[in-house]
Design a protein around this motif. Structure first.
Motif, mmCIF file in Angstrom:
data_model
loop_
_atom_site.group_PDB
_atom_site.id
_atom_site.type_symbol
_atom_site.label_atom_id
_atom_site.label_comp_id
_atom_site.label_asym_id
_atom_site.label_seq_id
_atom_site.Cartn_x
_atom_site.Cartn_y
_atom_site.Cartn_z
ATOM 1 N N ALA A 323 -3.015 -4.350 3.695
ATOM 2 C CA ALA A 323 -1.674 -4.866 3.418
ATOM 3 C C ALA A 323 -1.289 -6.012 4.342
ATOM 4 O O ALA A 323 -1.796 -6.147 5.460
ATOM 5 N N GLY A 324 -0.376 -6.840 3.849
ATOM 6 C CA GLY A 324 0.327 -7.822 4.659
ATOM 7 C C GLY A 324 1.763 -7.355 4.795
ATOM 8 O O GLY A 324 2.457 -7.158 3.789
ATOM 9 N N VAL A 325 2.222 -7.147 6.028
ATOM 10 C CA VAL A 325 3.542 -6.580 6.291
ATOM 11 C C VAL A 325 4.371 -7.577 7.090
ATOM 12 O O VAL A 325 3.915 -8.088 8.113
ATOM 13 N N MET A 338 6.246 -6.266 1.706
ATOM 14 C CA MET A 338 4.868 -5.854 1.990
ATOM 15 C C MET A 338 4.005 -6.132 0.763
ATOM 16 O O MET A 338 4.420 -5.883 -0.372
ATOM 17 N N TYR A 339 2.820 -6.641 1.006
ATOM 18 C CA TYR A 339 1.871 -6.889 -0.069
ATOM 19 C C TYR A 339 0.633 -6.037 0.155
ATOM 20 O O TYR A 339 0.075 -6.010 1.259
ATOM 21 N N VAL A 340 0.193 -5.342 -0.884
ATOM 22 C CA VAL A 340 -1.027 -4.539 -0.829
ATOM 23 C C VAL A 340 -2.103 -5.246 -1.649
ATOM 24 O O VAL A 340 -1.883 -5.607 -2.817
ATOM 25 N N LYS A 341 -3.242 -5.452 -1.048
ATOM 26 C CA LYS A 341 -4.355 -6.162 -1.691
ATOM 27 C C LYS A 341 -4.647 -5.573 -3.062
ATOM 28 O O LYS A 341 -4.857 -4.367 -3.212
ATOM 29 N N GLY A 378 1.469 -11.052 -4.115
ATOM 30 C CA GLY A 378 1.891 -11.081 -2.717
ATOM 31 C C GLY A 378 2.945 -12.131 -2.443
ATOM 32 O O GLY A 378 2.661 -13.144 -1.796
ATOM 33 N N VAL A 379 4.151 -11.919 -2.916
ATOM 34 C CA VAL A 379 5.252 -12.853 -2.693
ATOM 35 C C VAL A 379 6.199 -12.236 -1.672
ATOM 36 O O VAL A 379 6.846 -11.219 -1.944
ATOM 37 N N LEU A 380 6.285 -12.855 -0.484
ATOM 38 C CA LEU A 380 7.000 -12.266 0.641
ATOM 39 C C LEU A 380 8.035 -13.238 1.186
ATOM 40 O O LEU A 380 7.715 -14.373 1.571
ATOM 41 N N ASP A 381 9.282 -12.784 1.230
ATOM 42 C CA ASP A 381 10.365 -13.581 1.803
ATOM 43 C C ASP A 381 10.291 -13.459 3.324
ATOM 44 O O ASP A 381 10.491 -12.384 3.879
#
Length: 555
Positions: A323-325, A338-341, A378-381
């Motif tokens: 993940a990207g947190v 949060m984005y999970v691959k 994976g769109v993260l503000d």
């Protein structure tokens, strides 16, 4: 006595190149394709490689074409994917590059099978070559287990004018243009009649150079933001980097705190956001208070959001997520950001058919927990900008990157961990980031644990590239954008249309083959328009002497 009308005799079929020439050509095709890719970056050899393989398989039986394609594939994929055997042993590497080479074997078979179409309508050779390469890559990008798109022709064009075609039709169009140039080259060398060879050769060059006329860049953007990449490095390269996860996390914390120190003393302007790589926290910060406190210390010191690459436990037993947190200063983790691959790597992040795979290599038991796939782009503000997050090998997959852009990603961030591989793998991956930047008109970056990290502007140019196996912190201004290139708007259509035309060409070949007479029998449908009365009926002609005959040598 009435004389019988003379029979029109079909001359022997044109012959392929002798095996003693075709085999070296296939081997050279694999070698030149390898040299077109990083680390060598001789991008102009990619069309040469295509031409060599096309010449080797022309007028052969499909099985012989497959064998030559397999040779070319083995020579190419073996060294290209050598980084996969650094820490897992020889067998997984061999299985991978042989499996990838089988698709090139399919390409060789298809090109050989389509030889009658080329001999009847020689102008189709460059087009057919381009179409078959796109079709081959489309299959390889999806099969098996979701495919493995490494080594696409498009990914060799980082420094080439052909890279700019990505803004019109993505990686499939770049591959088509490169293979089209290769088809023009082989037609120029092979053919004497019709268009002069010099014109065909000039066409190959023009096909490449015209890329300079394709506009690139994302157009008008939003307010530029300052982005920092922290490359913390690892104590030791290899699969046991997981055993060093506390040290790896601390390396990234230290790099961020040191950047904050330079900001405090006026040596560096404060970044608006910070990107850490994949696996920068293999300790789950939601379950480990010490890991959470360490990341919070880094975010509070720099006073900017940090995108943390984390391995999270769950949701089930023996399941984890890559993940990207987003970690906010003064607040900590924001689980809503949060984005999970979405595309875990088979046999690396999860083991399909584990019991069978264990019979092949017990190395599969190193993967104790299977990674679970996410289901959202994976769109993260991150406050100053909306980041489109792509994790590691996902950058090779057209759909995942495109969905991230269309869902609102204004800057592309590729989080990756190259600690289990080597610098050649990292540079191959950076070439993919360059293509994606041009394809979608997005300023982009690649953040790696060990390198290579760097920024890529929307024209594909690389800036502030870091070294390999060394810590580093780089900062640059990037421009978030909401505009969409033609490639982004078209989506899958270029690949679908080009692959569909490849299938149509093979169907047309099947029709020609059914109508083709047997050599040495009276002419009929598919025969030459006029008998070669002056030619001995069994004289074999060389490829350079052939015109636009409708028959080919099947053997």
């Amino acid at each position: 006595m009435v004389e019988a009308a003379p029979e029109t005799v079909v001359p022997p079929a044109p012959r392929p190149l002798p095996g003693k020439i075709a085999v070296p050509l296939a081997l050279a095709a694999g070698l030149t394709q390898l040299l077109a890719f990083p680390r060598y970056d001789l991008w102009w050899l990619a069309p040469v490689s295509v031409a060599l393989l096309a010449a080797a398989v022309h007028r052969r039986r499909a099985l012989a074409g497959a064998g030559l394609g397999l040779l070319a594939g083995l020579v190419f994929f073996g060294p290209l994917l050598e980084w996969t055997n650094l820490h897992t042993g020889m067998l997984p590497w061999i299985l991978l590059f042989v499996a990838e080479s089988l698709f090139v074997a399919l390409l060789g078979a298809a090109a050989a099978y389509a030889s009658p179409l080329v001999d009847r309508h020689r102008w189709t050779w460059p087009l057919l070559t381009g179409l078959l390469w796109v079709g081959q890559e489309a299959a390889r990008d999806r099969l098996p287990f979701g495919g493995f798109p490494w080594g696409r022709l498009a990914f060799s064009q980082g420094d080439a004018p052909t890279l700019r075609f990505a803004s019109l039709g993505g990686a499939p169009l770049v591959t088509f243009v490169v293979a089209l140039a290769g088809g023009l080259l082989v037609a120029a060398v092979w053919r004497r009649r019709g268009l002069p060879s010099v014109l065909l050769g000039a066409g190959a060059v023009a096909t490449t150079v015209v890329g300079f006329l394709v506009p690139v860049g994302g157009g008008a953007g939003q307010q530029p933001v300052r982005v920092a990449i922290v490359q913390g490095n690892v104590p030791r390269l290899g699969l046991d980097f997981n055993a060093q996860r506390r040290a790896v996390l601390e390396n990234h914390v230290t790099g961020t705190v040191e950047l904050a120190g330079r900001v405090a003393t006026g040596q560096e302007r404060k970044p608006d956001l910070v990107i850490w790589p994949e696996n920068s926290s293999d300790v789950d910060p939601f379950l480990d208070p010490e890991a959470a406190a360490a990341i919070t210390r880094a975010a509070d010191s720099i006073q900017a959001p940090i995108l943390v690459g984390a391995v999270l436990r769950g949701p089930g037993e023996n399941e984890v997520r890559n993940a990207g947190v987003v970690w906010l200063p003064g607040q900590g983790a924001d689980e809503s950001r949060m984005y999970v691959k979405q595309h875990p790597v088979p046999f690396a992040e999860y083991i399909p058919l584990r019991n069978i795979a264990r019979m092949v290599s017990k190395e599969v038991d190193r993967v104790r927990s299977d990674f679970v796939a996410g289901d959202k782009p994976g769109v993260l503000d991150m406050g100053a900008a909306t980041i489109g997050d792509v994790i590691c090998f996902e950058v090779a997959y057209d759909g995942i990157v495109r969905d991230t852009v269309t869902a609102g990603g204004g800057i592309l961030a590729v989080q990756t961990n190259n600690a289990t591989f080597d610098e050649s793998e990292a540079r191959q991956q950076l070439a993919m980031v360059r293509l994606r930047a041009v394809e979608h008109g997005r300023d982009s970056l690649m953040a790696s644990t060990v390198g290579v990290s760097g920024f890529v502007t929307s024209d594909g140019a690389v800036h502030q590239e870091t070294g390999f196996n060394t810590p580093g912190v780089v900062v640059a201004e990037l421009t978030p954008r909401a505009t969409r290139t033609l490639a982004t708007q078209l989506g899958y259509w270029p690949e679908m249309v080009l692959s569909g035309l490849a299938v149509a060409a093979l169907v047309a070949t099947a029709v020609i083959r059914r109508r083709r007479p047997v050599p040495g029998t009276p002419g009929g449908a598919g025969a030459d328009p006029a008998p070669l009365a002056s030619a001995p009926p069994h004289t074999a002609s060389t490829p350079a002497d052939e015109g636009d005959g409708s028959r080919t040598e099947a053997g």
